[in-house]
Write a protein that holds these residues in place. Sequence first.
Motif, PDB file in Angstrom:
ATOM      1  N   SER A 140       0.920  -1.143  -0.035  1.00  0.00           N
ATOM      2  CA  SER A 140       0.142   0.055   0.028  1.00  0.00           C
ATOM      3  C   SER A 140       0.954   1.246   0.114  1.00  0.00           C
ATOM      4  O   SER A 140       2.116   1.287   0.420  1.00  0.00           O
ATOM      5  CB  SER A 140      -0.843   0.093   1.398  1.00  0.00           C
ATOM      6  OG  SER A 140      -0.163   0.020   2.523  1.00  0.00           O
ATOM      7  N   GLY A 141       0.322   2.259  -0.606  1.00  0.00           N
ATOM      8  CA  GLY A 141       1.084   3.573  -0.430  1.00  0.00           C
ATOM      9  C   GLY A 141       1.157   4.100  -2.106  1.00  0.00           C
ATOM     10  O   GLY A 141       0.881   3.390  -2.961  1.00  0.00           O
ATOM     11  N   PRO A 142       1.455   5.488  -2.106  1.00  0.00           N
ATOM     12  CA  PRO A 142       1.864   5.808  -3.487  1.00  0.00           C
ATOM     13  C   PRO A 142       3.003   5.094  -4.481  1.00  0.00           C
ATOM     14  O   PRO A 142       3.729   4.300  -3.801  1.00  0.00           O
ATOM     15  CB  PRO A 142       2.381   7.345  -3.397  1.00  0.00           C
ATOM     16  CG  PRO A 142       3.136   7.060  -1.860  1.00  0.00           C
ATOM     17  CD  PRO A 142       2.261   6.215  -0.935  1.00  0.00           C
ATOM     18  N   VAL A 143       2.747   5.364  -5.596  1.00  0.00           N
ATOM     19  CA  VAL A 143       3.786   4.530  -6.731  1.00  0.00           C
ATOM     20  C   VAL A 143       5.043   5.252  -6.638  1.00  0.00           C
ATOM     21  O   VAL A 143       5.993   4.799  -6.764  1.00  0.00           O
ATOM     22  CB  VAL A 143       2.938   4.492  -7.948  1.00  0.00           C
ATOM     23  CG1 VAL A 143       3.913   4.071  -9.055  1.00  0.00           C
ATOM     24  CG2 VAL A 143       1.476   3.502  -8.101  1.00  0.00           C
ATOM     25  N   VAL A 144       4.855   6.654  -6.681  1.00  0.00           N
ATOM     26  CA  VAL A 144       6.103   7.502  -6.925  1.00  0.00           C
ATOM     27  C   VAL A 144       6.532   8.054  -5.667  1.00  0.00           C
ATOM     28  O   VAL A 144       5.793   8.469  -4.631  1.00  0.00           O
ATOM     29  CB  VAL A 144       5.756   8.633  -7.675  1.00  0.00           C
ATOM     30  CG1 VAL A 144       6.995   9.429  -8.061  1.00  0.00           C
ATOM     31  CG2 VAL A 144       5.561   8.134  -9.347  1.00  0.00           C
ATOM     32  N   PHE A 145       7.793   8.088  -5.276  1.00  0.00           N
ATOM     33  CA  PHE A 145       8.480   8.471  -4.089  1.00  0.00           C
ATOM     34  C   PHE A 145       9.033   9.725  -4.379  1.00  0.00           C
ATOM     35  O   PHE A 145       9.968   9.740  -5.442  1.00  0.00           O
ATOM     36  CB  PHE A 145       9.460   7.352  -3.442  1.00  0.00           C
ATOM     37  CG  PHE A 145      10.217   7.830  -2.291  1.00  0.00           C
ATOM     38  CD1 PHE A 145       9.717   8.221  -1.157  1.00  0.00           C
ATOM     39  CD2 PHE A 145      11.407   8.167  -2.361  1.00  0.00           C
ATOM     40  CE1 PHE A 145      10.267   8.748  -0.187  1.00  0.00           C
ATOM     41  CE2 PHE A 145      12.452   8.764  -1.431  1.00  0.00           C
ATOM     42  CZ  PHE A 145      11.735   8.980  -0.268  1.00  0.00           C
ATOM     43  N   ALA A 146       8.570  10.799  -3.843  1.00  0.00           N
ATOM     44  CA  ALA A 146       9.298  11.991  -3.976  1.00  0.00           C
ATOM     45  C   ALA A 146      10.082  12.659  -3.043  1.00  0.00           C
ATOM     46  O   ALA A 146      10.037  12.576  -1.813  1.00  0.00           O
ATOM     47  CB  ALA A 146       8.302  13.166  -4.203  1.00  0.00           C
ATOM     48  N   GLN A 147      11.395  13.012  -3.264  1.00  0.00           N
ATOM     49  CA  GLN A 147      12.439  13.184  -2.135  1.00  0.00           C
ATOM     50  C   GLN A 147      13.266  14.626  -2.712  1.00  0.00           C
ATOM     51  O   GLN A 147      13.795  14.869  -3.929  1.00  0.00           O
ATOM     52  CB  GLN A 147      13.494  12.147  -2.216  1.00  0.00           C
ATOM     53  CG  GLN A 147      14.439  12.287  -0.854  1.00  0.00           C
ATOM     54  CD  GLN A 147      15.158  11.048  -0.718  1.00  0.00           C
ATOM     55  OE1 GLN A 147      15.981  10.479  -1.893  1.00  0.00           O
ATOM     56  NE2 GLN A 147      15.435  10.489   0.537  1.00  0.00           N
ATOM     57  N   ARG A 148      13.533  15.408  -1.564  1.00  0.00           N
ATOM     58  CA  ARG A 148      14.277  16.631  -1.856  1.00  0.00           C
ATOM     59  C   ARG A 148      15.792  16.085  -2.211  1.00  0.00           C
ATOM     60  O   ARG A 148      16.476  15.721  -1.361  1.00  0.00           O
ATOM     61  CB  ARG A 148      14.293  17.728  -0.941  1.00  0.00           C
ATOM     62  CG  ARG A 148      12.633  18.061  -0.604  1.00  0.00           C
ATOM     63  CD  ARG A 148      12.176  18.986  -1.590  1.00  0.00           C
ATOM     64  NE  ARG A 148      12.816  20.272  -1.903  1.00  0.00           N
ATOM     65  CZ  ARG A 148      12.676  21.227  -2.876  1.00  0.00           C
ATOM     66  NH1 ARG A 148      11.922  20.674  -3.985  1.00  0.00           N
ATOM     67  NH2 ARG A 148      13.179  22.346  -2.926  1.00  0.00           N
ATOM     68  N   ARG A 149      16.552  16.851  -3.054  1.00  0.00           N
ATOM     69  CA  ARG A 149      17.997  16.395  -3.590  1.00  0.00           C
ATOM     70  C   ARG A 149      18.476  17.682  -3.964  1.00  0.00           C
ATOM     71  O   ARG A 149      17.836  18.608  -4.161  1.00  0.00           O
ATOM     72  CB  ARG A 149      18.141  15.435  -4.662  1.00  0.00           C
ATOM     73  CG  ARG A 149      17.487  13.994  -4.237  1.00  0.00           C
ATOM     74  CD  ARG A 149      18.561  13.363  -3.522  1.00  0.00           C
ATOM     75  NE  ARG A 149      17.918  12.019  -3.260  1.00  0.00           N
ATOM     76  CZ  ARG A 149      18.626  10.810  -3.406  1.00  0.00           C
ATOM     77  NH1 ARG A 149      19.945  10.809  -3.928  1.00  0.00           N
ATOM     78  NH2 ARG A 149      18.136   9.675  -3.081  1.00  0.00           N
ATOM     79  N   VAL A 150      19.731  17.751  -3.792  1.00  0.00           N
ATOM     80  CA  VAL A 150      20.662  19.034  -4.325  1.00  0.00           C
ATOM     81  C   VAL A 150      21.360  18.764  -5.627  1.00  0.00           C
ATOM     82  O   VAL A 150      21.897  17.862  -5.995  1.00  0.00           O
ATOM     83  CB  VAL A 150      21.812  19.328  -3.296  1.00  0.00           C
ATOM     84  CG1 VAL A 150      22.235  20.470  -3.677  1.00  0.00           C
ATOM     85  CG2 VAL A 150      21.326  19.088  -1.878  1.00  0.00           C
ATOM     86  N   GLY A 151      20.820  20.159  -6.481  1.00  0.00           N
ATOM     87  CA  GLY A 151      21.129  20.055  -7.778  1.00  0.00           C
ATOM     88  C   GLY A 151      22.196  20.931  -8.074  1.00  0.00           C
ATOM     89  O   GLY A 151      23.026  21.338  -6.957  1.00  0.00           O
ATOM     90  N   LYS A 152      22.328  21.341  -9.132  1.00  0.00           N
ATOM     91  CA  LYS A 152      23.345  22.575  -9.649  1.00  0.00           C
ATOM     92  C   LYS A 152      23.412  23.593  -8.852  1.00  0.00           C
ATOM     93  O   LYS A 152      22.319  24.102  -8.496  1.00  0.00           O
ATOM     94  CB  LYS A 152      23.178  22.746 -11.000  1.00  0.00           C
ATOM     95  CG  LYS A 152      24.451  23.555 -11.624  1.00  0.00           C
ATOM     96  CD  LYS A 152      24.150  23.908 -13.302  1.00  0.00           C
ATOM     97  CE  LYS A 152      25.255  24.796 -13.724  1.00  0.00           C
ATOM     98  NZ  LYS A 152      24.928  25.050 -15.270  1.00  0.00           N
ATOM     99  N   ASP A 153      24.621  24.075  -8.489  1.00  0.00           N
ATOM    100  CA  ASP A 153      24.914  25.174  -7.700  1.00  0.00           C
ATOM    101  C   ASP A 153      24.221  25.091  -6.303  1.00  0.00           C
ATOM    102  O   ASP A 153      23.815  26.220  -5.523  1.00  0.00           O
ATOM    103  CB  ASP A 153      24.598  26.496  -8.551  1.00  0.00           C
ATOM    104  CG  ASP A 153      25.082  26.741  -9.766  1.00  0.00           C
ATOM    105  OD1 ASP A 153      26.083  26.524  -9.715  1.00  0.00           O
ATOM    106  OD2 ASP A 153      24.580  27.195 -10.714  1.00  0.00           O
ATOM    107  N   GLY A 154      24.048  23.872  -5.921  1.00  0.00           N
ATOM    108  CA  GLY A 154      23.390  23.852  -4.530  1.00  0.00           C
ATOM    109  C   GLY A 154      21.856  24.187  -4.456  1.00  0.00           C
ATOM    110  O   GLY A 154      21.354  24.071  -3.160  1.00  0.00           O
ATOM    111  N   LYS A 155      21.251  24.226  -5.651  1.00  0.00           N
ATOM    112  CA  LYS A 155      19.703  24.525  -5.299  1.00  0.00           C
ATOM    113  C   LYS A 155      19.059  23.150  -5.370  1.00  0.00           C
ATOM    114  O   LYS A 155      19.209  22.059  -5.873  1.00  0.00           O
ATOM    115  CB  LYS A 155      19.337  25.199  -6.819  1.00  0.00           C
ATOM    116  CG  LYS A 155      20.101  26.372  -7.076  1.00  0.00           C
ATOM    117  CD  LYS A 155      19.469  27.260  -8.320  1.00  0.00           C
ATOM    118  CE  LYS A 155      20.240  28.386  -8.547  1.00  0.00           C
ATOM    119  NZ  LYS A 155      19.853  28.951  -9.943  1.00  0.00           N
TER     120      LYS A 155
END
Length: 437
Positions: free
Chosen positions: A275-290
């Motif tokens: 049970s639960g959502p299909v997609v897992f969303a997580q905060r990550r760090v991208g270019k230039d620390g954004k």
Amino acid sequence: MLLSANILNVGWNGRYLTCLAIVLCLWQLALYLKGSRRTDTLGVGSEEYKRVLGASLFTAGFVSLSALAVGLELGQSLVLLGILPGTLVLLLSRWMMRRILHIRARQGATLHRVIVVGGAADISYLARQISAKSAGMYQIVGLIEDTNTPVEVGDIPVSNSLDDVEYMINLHGADSVMVAGALNSGTDAVKNLGWKLEKTKTELILASSLTNIAGPRIHMRPVEGLPLMHVEPPVFDGTRMWAKRILDVVLSVTALLILAPVFACIALAIRLDSSGPVVFAQRRVGKDGKEFTMLKFRTMVLDAEAQLKDLKDANEGAGPLFKLKNDPRVTRIGRVLRKLSLDELPQIVNVMRGDMSLVGPRPPLQTEVDCYESHTFRRLLTKPGLTGLWQVNGRSDLSWEESVRLDLYYVENWSVVGDLVIMWHTFKAMIRPQGAY
């Protein structure tokens, strides 16, 4: 159909054969000038494929523009039915030859038998890298440690005097001497060593201390007898970066259209498994620390984050990474998705949005970035990638230092052709997964 009709109308007449012969000669010349047959690129790394692909694309572009300029109708036919299929055949044949070379290397045949000269630390590092990465290119048959420091690399014989170099060359049948780092004998040591090797017809190879810089960025320019090494700065903007972005958009949109049925099947399997959502969303760090929201197919139970604190003592990850080979939070379908790297597919949406690139450094968590050393922040100079050198070189089996080294090497030396090569290696890694858990 129009292209086929054009070919039939032209026929195998003298004009067509003449143009074909000219194109083949031009193609061979481009391959030669690109150095695609140099022994220092055969059998190891992606440089061989880059040179073949670069020469072929240059030939295709030159033929197309030349045919357009003179109004020759054969140009399109020669490119679409000749150069492009021929390039695929050429790359495939190089791959097959490389497999044969690797098999022969395991049987003891190599391109170069090498004696490594230098300090203990430099010798050990170089020997380790050559054993792991050079495949059939080099076989180390002897070591000369010139600081009287004990060094042991397998069962390779060791000497502590540069005066023994000629004796060791003759004893082990070496054809190359590789200098690893600075020699304790002084600044003239390399020059004197080169003079000694003249009579033995042995090649002298200098291992650069610029370990994160690829060959295309290095140029030698002699000035009044003084060889100066010019190192081009890495590219983080401009035309090449736009070309990378266009490639990302075209391939990500195409992939989303083609893989839509696969997405639907995986989503159904996840829903049926837990049970639960299909997609897992997580905060990550991208270019230039954004920061950005990275998408993945969910492979863990819903309360995975809450269970993390109880599992930290069992961490098997490298550096600030948390990894467990047998993580109890992973679902049954999640193990399959991770093994085949299918859980990463929703990140194609991140690529299309511009948060990520198809190829780049691994996207880190903020907690990982907080532990970075000063040089490690260079990973954030480019967009993180759906795949990268870390993906095709062992993933979770890599040490933290090796993972950082691979990411920094990519940041410093990326190219569009190199990205295509990494994508091909990623496809192979998905078929034969290593370090994915």
